[in-house]
Enzyme design. Structure first.
Site, PDB file in Angstrom:
ATOM      1  N   ASP A 229      11.241 -16.234   2.529  1.00 20.08           N
ATOM      2  CA  ASP A 229      11.334 -16.235   3.900  1.00 20.08           C
ATOM      3  C   ASP A 229      11.847 -14.922   4.435  1.00 20.08           C
ATOM      4  O   ASP A 229      12.718 -14.146   3.908  1.00 20.08           O
ATOM      5  CB  ASP A 229      12.319 -17.359   4.702  1.00 20.08           C
ATOM      6  CG  ASP A 229      12.424 -17.386   6.077  1.00 20.08           C
ATOM      7  OD1 ASP A 229      11.171 -17.268   6.650  1.00 20.08           O
ATOM      8  OD2 ASP A 229      13.512 -16.997   6.414  1.00 20.08           O
ATOM      9  N   ALA A 230      11.514 -14.537   5.728  1.00 19.31           N
ATOM     10  CA  ALA A 230      11.798 -13.362   6.235  1.00 19.31           C
ATOM     11  C   ALA A 230      13.102 -13.372   6.915  1.00 19.31           C
ATOM     12  O   ALA A 230      14.270 -12.751   6.859  1.00 19.31           O
ATOM     13  CB  ALA A 230      10.717 -12.526   6.748  1.00 19.31           C
ATOM     14  N   TYR A 231      12.929 -13.792   8.115  1.00 17.47           N
ATOM     15  CA  TYR A 231      14.003 -13.693   9.336  1.00 17.47           C
ATOM     16  C   TYR A 231      14.945 -14.979   8.944  1.00 17.47           C
ATOM     17  O   TYR A 231      14.920 -16.036   8.805  1.00 17.47           O
ATOM     18  CB  TYR A 231      13.106 -14.219  10.614  1.00 17.47           C
ATOM     19  CG  TYR A 231      12.272 -13.332  10.913  1.00 17.47           C
ATOM     20  CD1 TYR A 231      12.567 -11.968  11.524  1.00 17.47           C
ATOM     21  CD2 TYR A 231      10.802 -13.487  10.823  1.00 17.47           C
ATOM     22  CE1 TYR A 231      11.735 -11.125  11.974  1.00 17.47           C
ATOM     23  CE2 TYR A 231       9.940 -12.358  11.304  1.00 17.47           C
ATOM     24  CZ  TYR A 231      10.535 -11.242  11.707  1.00 17.47           C
ATOM     25  OH  TYR A 231       9.611 -10.355  12.002  1.00 17.47           O
TER      26      TYR A 231
ATOM     27  N   ARG B 106      18.055 -17.822  18.230  1.00 17.88           N
ATOM     28  CA  ARG B 106      17.432 -18.233  16.983  1.00 17.88           C
ATOM     29  C   ARG B 106      17.148 -19.765  17.105  1.00 17.88           C
ATOM     30  O   ARG B 106      15.858 -20.054  16.609  1.00 17.88           O
ATOM     31  CB  ARG B 106      18.349 -17.986  15.747  1.00 17.88           C
ATOM     32  CG  ARG B 106      18.011 -18.535  14.453  1.00 17.88           C
ATOM     33  CD  ARG B 106      16.607 -17.860  13.962  1.00 17.88           C
ATOM     34  NE  ARG B 106      16.256 -18.292  12.673  1.00 17.88           N
ATOM     35  CZ  ARG B 106      15.250 -18.092  12.114  1.00 17.88           C
ATOM     36  NH1 ARG B 106      14.058 -17.370  12.802  1.00 17.88           N
ATOM     37  NH2 ARG B 106      15.008 -18.172  10.904  1.00 17.88           N
TER      38      ARG B 106
ATOM     39  N   SER C  23       6.157 -15.815   5.971  1.00 16.85           N
ATOM     40  CA  SER C  23       6.948 -16.059   7.189  1.00 16.85           C
ATOM     41  C   SER C  23       6.205 -16.428   8.437  1.00 16.85           C
ATOM     42  O   SER C  23       4.893 -16.317   8.374  1.00 16.85           O
ATOM     43  CB  SER C  23       7.507 -14.573   7.792  1.00 16.85           C
ATOM     44  OG  SER C  23       8.185 -14.464   8.716  1.00 16.85           O
ATOM     45  N   ASN C  24       7.128 -17.012   9.508  1.00 14.81           N
ATOM     46  CA  ASN C  24       5.999 -17.194  10.539  1.00 14.81           C
ATOM     47  C   ASN C  24       5.997 -16.165  11.451  1.00 14.81           C
ATOM     48  O   ASN C  24       5.209 -16.187  12.386  1.00 14.81           O
ATOM     49  CB  ASN C  24       7.193 -18.098  11.486  1.00 14.81           C
ATOM     50  CG  ASN C  24       7.270 -19.744  11.094  1.00 14.81           C
ATOM     51  OD1 ASN C  24       6.349 -19.917  10.396  1.00 14.81           O
ATOM     52  ND2 ASN C  24       8.386 -20.398  11.599  1.00 14.81           N
TER      53      ASN C  24
END
Length: 530
Positions: free
Chosen positions: A9-11, A45, A121-122
């Site tokens: 995942d990125a964030y 977030r 990722s989203n």
């Protein structure tokens, strides 16, 4: 099948989502922001995720950049921050988020092992491209996959389908890594092997899927992956390794250990919340006399966290010690057990006495004093109030002045580094905070074992006891009763030390030397008898 592909995942996992608000506050844009930025970052977030879930449920999809702006607008209004220039600056900073400090090294280590790496990722493609370039990790990724390819946010299975489509990997060849507990859980239910990067020491999400591994940061991810052929790795018992080695327990966790020196194998078992670095101060002296083996219990140090906190018990931990002994091909080993490690030693005497050469207990006995237990419950599973190692050194110097008079600030700072991790948000635990839950449950039980029976199991096992003169956990009366029951037990009282001595004090070193010398003589006698 072996893991061939590692997907992140990125964030929040590779990229620090708090960095935009934190950096804007550091620019001195307003006194209000300087005070409000942590709450602003948290709300931003939370709303970002909430809006993405709601849009996935309703089918009203938009790109993640729109979601990010909408979430920021809510967070700014909640903090009564109305400056349009601040909004624009926060969005600029979010486009180029900083990576977590260990992210690049983690990716480099995986690439060096020939593993495919990528992001799922989203985030929209433009967002991800900008952030990865700014973080300097674009060249370390084979593919950066965005949900925009399927038009729905996580945790839709259509998103996880993208990995197999692009990488050509079966689900059981993929290790999926996310700092979002829900993401790790849903990806596990999909079929991936998952790792939850639990940076916030949060409880595990109660979902059908459970992560296979729980780690506090990305630095441990490369060590979670076994070699491609899954062959057992030969132990190098007499060679100091570069960093920790790992072995896999019979229930699938990877536990850290190190192994150095020659002679009688001495396994060093740390206290309840501690790890192998607890023996750093005494290790150089030990290496002059024996082979030193240190391990991190499950849920501590560099070992995997257990998704079932009920497994944080001395029976399971004693079983893991036998697993390490078997992994190293040892018939028998001596134990140097500090506090919890001493209790584990007594358990081993009851279940595997034939595997023990001897036991040296460090400030532990069959009766645990209420005062000491109360002190432990006061910090167990709770992040420290100190934000830096220097703050911790000052606080520990003052707070331990009565129990540990004369201990230097430098020693306390080194000890703080053993206990906690220094992060941008303050010091964090080096163990699973759910240890608190299991210890409280065990303490409330009316079926606590009679630990004198465990102590009696040490009969005929060479035994030594190191006792902190100021200990609040092991009383003088209990130590005296231990000596009465085992008059052959070597004993040393360490002045100006509470629970527990560091073990490099002259009295402790002398006792350990006599203990090891006695084992050496016994070993030679056994050999001669054969």
């Amino acid at each position: 099948m072996p893991i061939t592909t590692v997907i992140f995942d990125a964030y929040g996992t590779l990229l620090d989502v708090s960095a935009a608000a934190r950096d804007a506050a550091a620019e001195d844009r307003s006194p209000q922001l300087a005070e409000a930025w942590p709450k602003l970052a948290q709300d931003w977030r939370a709303k970002q995720l909430e809006y993405s879930w709601l849009r996935a449920i309703t089918g009203d999809h938009c790109d993640f950049w729109t979601v990010t702006q909408n979430a920021l607008d809510w967070a700014l209004e909640a903090q009564a921050l109305t400056d349009p220039a601040l909004r624009a600056r926060l969005l600029d900073l979010y486009r180029d988020l900083q990576a977590f400090p260990e992210a690049k090294a983690c990716l480099e280590a995986l690439r060096a092992r020939g593993l495919a790496t990528g992001i799922l990722s989203n985030g929209s493609p433009n967002m991800l491209a900008s952030a990865c370039d700014a973080a300097g990790i674009s060249g370390l990724l084979d593919h950066v996959l965005s949900v925009e390819e399927v038009g729905v946010f996580k945790p839709s299975p259509r998103v996880y389908d993208l990995v197999g489509t692009r990488f050509g990997a079966a689900t059981d060849q993929v290790l999926f890594v996310s700092s979002n507990g829900w993401d790790a859980g849903c990806a596990a239910a999909y079929g991936f092997t998952t790792t939850w990067v639990n940076r916030a020491d949060a409880p595990i999400d109660q979902l059908p899927g459970r992560p296979a591994h729980i780690v506090p940061d990305l630095s441990r991810v490369p060590n979670l992956i076994a070699p491609a052929d899954h062959a057992p790795q030969p132990a190098a018992p007499h060679q100091t390794p570069d960093g920790a080695q790992f072995f896999t327990t019979d229930d699938g966790l990877r536990l850290a250990y190190d192994d150095a020196g020659e002679g009688i194998p001495l396994i060093c078992l740390a206290g309840l919340t501690r790890n192998m670095t607890d023996f750093d101060f005494v290790r150089p002296n030990l290496l002059e006399r024996c082979r030193v083996i240190r391990m991190d219990y499950r849920g501590r140090g560099r070992s995997d966290f257990d998704s079932n906190y009920q497994n944080y018990n001395v029976l399971r931990e004693a079983h893991d010690v036998i697993g390490l002994i078997d992994h190293l091909g040892l018939e028998r080993a001596a134990i140097l057990g500090t506090s919890r490690g001493g209790i584990i030693s007594m358990v081993l005497a009851g279940s595997h006495k034939d595997r023990l050469l001897g036991v040296c207990l460090n400030d532990i006995g069959p009766i645990l004093e209420p005062e000491g237990l109360e002190f432990i419950f006061g910090y167990l599973g709770i992040s420290p109030e100190f934000r830096t190692y220097d703050e911790a050194a000052d606080g520990m110097l003052e707070g331990n002045a009565k129990r540990f008079p004369g201990v230097s600030r430098d020693r306390w700072r080194a000890h703080a580094e053993h206990l906690w991790r220094e992060t941008p948000d303050g010091l964090a635990l080096r163990y699973d905070k759910l240890l608190r839950q299991i210890v409280l449950e065990q303490s409330a039980s009316e079926t606590m074992p009679d630990m004198w029976l465990l102590f009696e199991a040490l009969k005929d096992v060479p035994l030594a006891l190191i006792h902190g003169a100021n200990s609040d956990l092991l009383s003088a009366e209990t130590a005296a009763e231990m000596q009465r029951r085992r008059p052959d037990m070597s004993y040393a009282k360490v002045p100006d030390r509470g629970h527990v001595p560091f073990l490099d004090e002259p009295e402790a070193l002398d006792l350990i030397a006599r203990f090891l010398d006695g084992l050496s003589v016994s070993s030679k006698a056994d050999t001669a008898a054969v």
